[in-house]
Motif scaffolding. Sequence first.
Motif, PDB file in Angstrom:
ATOM      1  N   TYR A  36       8.335  -0.694  13.093  1.00  0.00           N
ATOM      2  CA  TYR A  36       8.462  -1.041  11.687  1.00  0.00           C
ATOM      3  C   TYR A  36       9.230   0.064  10.960  1.00  0.00           C
ATOM      4  O   TYR A  36       9.211   1.228  11.362  1.00  0.00           O
ATOM      5  CB  TYR A  36       7.084  -1.169  11.029  1.00  0.00           C
ATOM      6  N   GLY A  43       7.641  -1.845   1.198  1.00  0.00           N
ATOM      7  CA  GLY A  43       6.722  -2.414   2.180  1.00  0.00           C
ATOM      8  C   GLY A  43       7.178  -2.165   3.598  1.00  0.00           C
ATOM      9  O   GLY A  43       8.087  -1.372   3.872  1.00  0.00           O
ATOM     10  N   PHE A  88      10.734   5.702   6.786  1.00  0.00           N
ATOM     11  CA  PHE A  88       9.547   6.075   7.558  1.00  0.00           C
ATOM     12  C   PHE A  88       9.412   5.041   8.665  1.00  0.00           C
ATOM     13  O   PHE A  88       9.217   3.856   8.390  1.00  0.00           O
ATOM     14  CB  PHE A  88       8.334   6.077   6.614  1.00  0.00           C
ATOM     15  N   LEU A  90       7.569   3.474  11.880  1.00  0.00           N
ATOM     16  CA  LEU A  90       6.218   3.381  12.434  1.00  0.00           C
ATOM     17  C   LEU A  90       6.218   2.531  13.687  1.00  0.00           C
ATOM     18  O   LEU A  90       6.754   1.426  13.703  1.00  0.00           O
ATOM     19  CB  LEU A  90       5.273   2.753  11.406  1.00  0.00           C
ATOM     20  N   TYR A 101      -3.438  -4.455  14.452  1.00  0.00           N
ATOM     21  CA  TYR A 101      -2.480  -3.433  14.845  1.00  0.00           C
ATOM     22  C   TYR A 101      -3.132  -2.066  14.740  1.00  0.00           C
ATOM     23  O   TYR A 101      -3.979  -1.845  13.874  1.00  0.00           O
ATOM     24  CB  TYR A 101      -1.335  -3.364  13.833  1.00  0.00           C
ATOM     25  N   PHE A 103      -1.322   1.655  14.118  1.00  0.00           N
ATOM     26  CA  PHE A 103      -0.042   2.305  13.888  1.00  0.00           C
ATOM     27  C   PHE A 103      -0.043   3.730  14.421  1.00  0.00           C
ATOM     28  O   PHE A 103      -1.075   4.409  14.425  1.00  0.00           O
ATOM     29  CB  PHE A 103       0.265   2.359  12.382  1.00  0.00           C
ATOM     30  N   GLY A 104       1.143   4.175  14.850  1.00  0.00           N
ATOM     31  CA  GLY A 104       1.344   5.581  15.149  1.00  0.00           C
ATOM     32  C   GLY A 104       1.453   6.371  13.859  1.00  0.00           C
ATOM     33  O   GLY A 104       1.427   5.803  12.762  1.00  0.00           O
ATOM     34  N   SER A 105       1.590   7.674  13.992  1.00  0.00           N
ATOM     35  CA  SER A 105       1.594   8.551  12.814  1.00  0.00           C
ATOM     36  C   SER A 105       2.922   8.537  12.071  1.00  0.00           C
ATOM     37  O   SER A 105       3.010   9.070  10.972  1.00  0.00           O
ATOM     38  CB  SER A 105       1.232   9.976  13.221  1.00  0.00           C
TER      39      SER A 105
ATOM     40  N   TYR B  36      -4.588  -3.074   4.943  1.00  0.00           N
ATOM     41  CA  TYR B  36      -4.324  -1.706   5.367  1.00  0.00           C
ATOM     42  C   TYR B  36      -4.287  -0.793   4.153  1.00  0.00           C
ATOM     43  O   TYR B  36      -3.811  -1.174   3.083  1.00  0.00           O
ATOM     44  CB  TYR B  36      -2.978  -1.608   6.101  1.00  0.00           C
ATOM     45  N   GLN B  38      -2.817   2.929   2.988  1.00  0.00           N
ATOM     46  CA  GLN B  38      -1.866   3.961   3.359  1.00  0.00           C
ATOM     47  C   GLN B  38      -1.897   5.077   2.337  1.00  0.00           C
ATOM     48  O   GLN B  38      -1.485   4.884   1.185  1.00  0.00           O
ATOM     49  CB  GLN B  38      -0.446   3.397   3.491  1.00  0.00           C
ATOM     50  N   ARG B  43       0.052   7.147   8.009  1.00  0.00           N
ATOM     51  CA  ARG B  43       0.208   5.813   8.590  1.00  0.00           C
ATOM     52  C   ARG B  43      -0.735   4.832   7.901  1.00  0.00           C
ATOM     53  O   ARG B  43      -1.788   5.223   7.411  1.00  0.00           O
ATOM     54  CB  ARG B  43      -0.134   5.875  10.077  1.00  0.00           C
ATOM     55  N   PRO B  44      -0.374   3.544   7.870  1.00  0.00           N
ATOM     56  CA  PRO B  44      -1.321   2.542   7.373  1.00  0.00           C
ATOM     57  C   PRO B  44      -2.509   2.448   8.320  1.00  0.00           C
ATOM     58  O   PRO B  44      -2.343   2.492   9.546  1.00  0.00           O
ATOM     59  CB  PRO B  44      -0.504   1.247   7.391  1.00  0.00           C
ATOM     60  N   PHE B  89      -1.972  -2.628   1.536  1.00  0.00           N
ATOM     61  CA  PHE B  89      -1.126  -3.729   1.977  1.00  0.00           C
ATOM     62  C   PHE B  89      -2.002  -4.856   2.512  1.00  0.00           C
ATOM     63  O   PHE B  89      -2.889  -4.624   3.340  1.00  0.00           O
ATOM     64  CB  PHE B  89      -0.184  -3.295   3.104  1.00  0.00           C
ATOM     65  N   LYS B 101       2.574 -12.146  15.132  1.00  0.00           N
ATOM     66  CA  LYS B 101       3.576 -12.019  14.072  1.00  0.00           C
ATOM     67  C   LYS B 101       2.854 -11.744  12.761  1.00  0.00           C
ATOM     68  O   LYS B 101       2.124 -12.587  12.251  1.00  0.00           O
ATOM     69  CB  LYS B 101       4.403 -13.299  13.959  1.00  0.00           C
ATOM     70  N   VAL B 102       3.048 -10.542  12.259  1.00  0.00           N
ATOM     71  CA  VAL B 102       2.355 -10.093  11.049  1.00  0.00           C
ATOM     72  C   VAL B 102       3.366  -9.935   9.928  1.00  0.00           C
ATOM     73  O   VAL B 102       4.383  -9.264  10.090  1.00  0.00           O
ATOM     74  CB  VAL B 102       1.635  -8.750  11.290  1.00  0.00           C
ATOM     75  N   PHE B 104       3.689  -8.584   6.077  1.00  0.00           N
ATOM     76  CA  PHE B 104       2.995  -7.746   5.115  1.00  0.00           C
ATOM     77  C   PHE B 104       3.386  -8.100   3.689  1.00  0.00           C
ATOM     78  O   PHE B 104       4.516  -8.509   3.419  1.00  0.00           O
ATOM     79  CB  PHE B 104       3.316  -6.273   5.361  1.00  0.00           C
ATOM     80  N   GLY B 105       2.454  -7.897   2.777  1.00  0.00           N
ATOM     81  CA  GLY B 105       2.776  -7.925   1.363  1.00  0.00           C
ATOM     82  C   GLY B 105       3.524  -6.655   0.979  1.00  0.00           C
ATOM     83  O   GLY B 105       3.697  -5.746   1.802  1.00  0.00           O
ATOM     84  N   THR B 106       3.947  -6.596  -0.268  1.00  0.00           N
ATOM     85  CA  THR B 106       4.780  -5.479  -0.716  1.00  0.00           C
ATOM     86  C   THR B 106       3.981  -4.258  -1.147  1.00  0.00           C
ATOM     87  O   THR B 106       4.559  -3.234  -1.468  1.00  0.00           O
ATOM     88  CB  THR B 106       5.680  -5.930  -1.878  1.00  0.00           C
TER      89      THR B 106
END
Lengths: 112, 114
Positions: A36, A43, A88, A90, A101, A103-105, B36, B38, B43-44, B89, B101-102, B104-106
Motif C-alpha cells: 500500500y 488514505g 509512506f 506499507l 490485515y 501491516f508492517g511498520s 484501523y 493510525q 502503521r495502521p 480508517f 480485497k480491502v 479503505f475510507g479516506t
Amino acid sequence: SQTIHQWPATLVQPVGSPLSLECTVEGTSNPNLYWYRQAAGRGLQLLFYSVGIGQISSEVPQNLSASRPQDRQFILSSKKLLLSDSGFYLCAWSRPLDYGYTFGSGTRLTVV
Amino acid sequence: GENVEQHPSTLSVQEGDSAVIKCTYSDSASNYFPWYKQELGKRPQLIIDIRSNVGEKKDQRIAVTLNKTAKHFSLHITETQPEDSAVYFCAASVYSGGYQKVTFGTGTKLQVIP
C-alpha cells in the motif's frame, strides 16, 4: 507468532534513482501479501497484491513494480523514481481465506 | 468496484465525550468491516472488526455497528481519552480471486482535547 518486517524505515532518494523496498513475514506459510501507499495526509491506496510465489497483481498502473521471489518475501521496486512516488509505503499480510490485515511498520520515502 | 465513504474527515471532542465516525459502502458483497487506528508516523493497527452476519460488536470503550440494508457502519468511542487521538480508517472487504480485497475510507482525524 507471526511477525512482519519492513525496511528501510526511511529513505531519501533523488529523482531518477532506483528503488527497492523489502518486506518479509515470519511464522506463517503461503501468506497473502500486499503493498500500500499512503500519500501525506491521505488514505491507503493498494498498489500490488500476491497470493503466491511469482504471482503479482497490480491495482494501479504506475512507475512501480513488485516481485515475490520467496514465499514470505515481497519486494517493491522502481527503475526510476518520480517526485510523485514520495509517500509512506506499507506492506501487509493476511492468511489465505481469512480476514484481517497486519501491516508492517512502513517505509517513509521522500523523492527529492 | 467497491467505494467506501467516511465522515467526518476531522473530529474534535472533549475528553470524556463520545466520538462517532460513519462509513458507507457500495458493494453488497462486502462481508467484513475492519477499523484501523493510525497514530502519527506509525502503521495502521486493527482495533475492531465486524462481519456481515453481526449487527453490533463491542470491545470496552469501542463499539461498531453495521446496517447491511443501508450499507453503512459506524465506530463509536465512549469516554474518549487523549490517547485516542489518531487517524481512524474504516474499510470494507470481500474475497475476490483468492485474496482479500480491502477498500479503505479516506480517514478521520480525531482530536481529543484534554
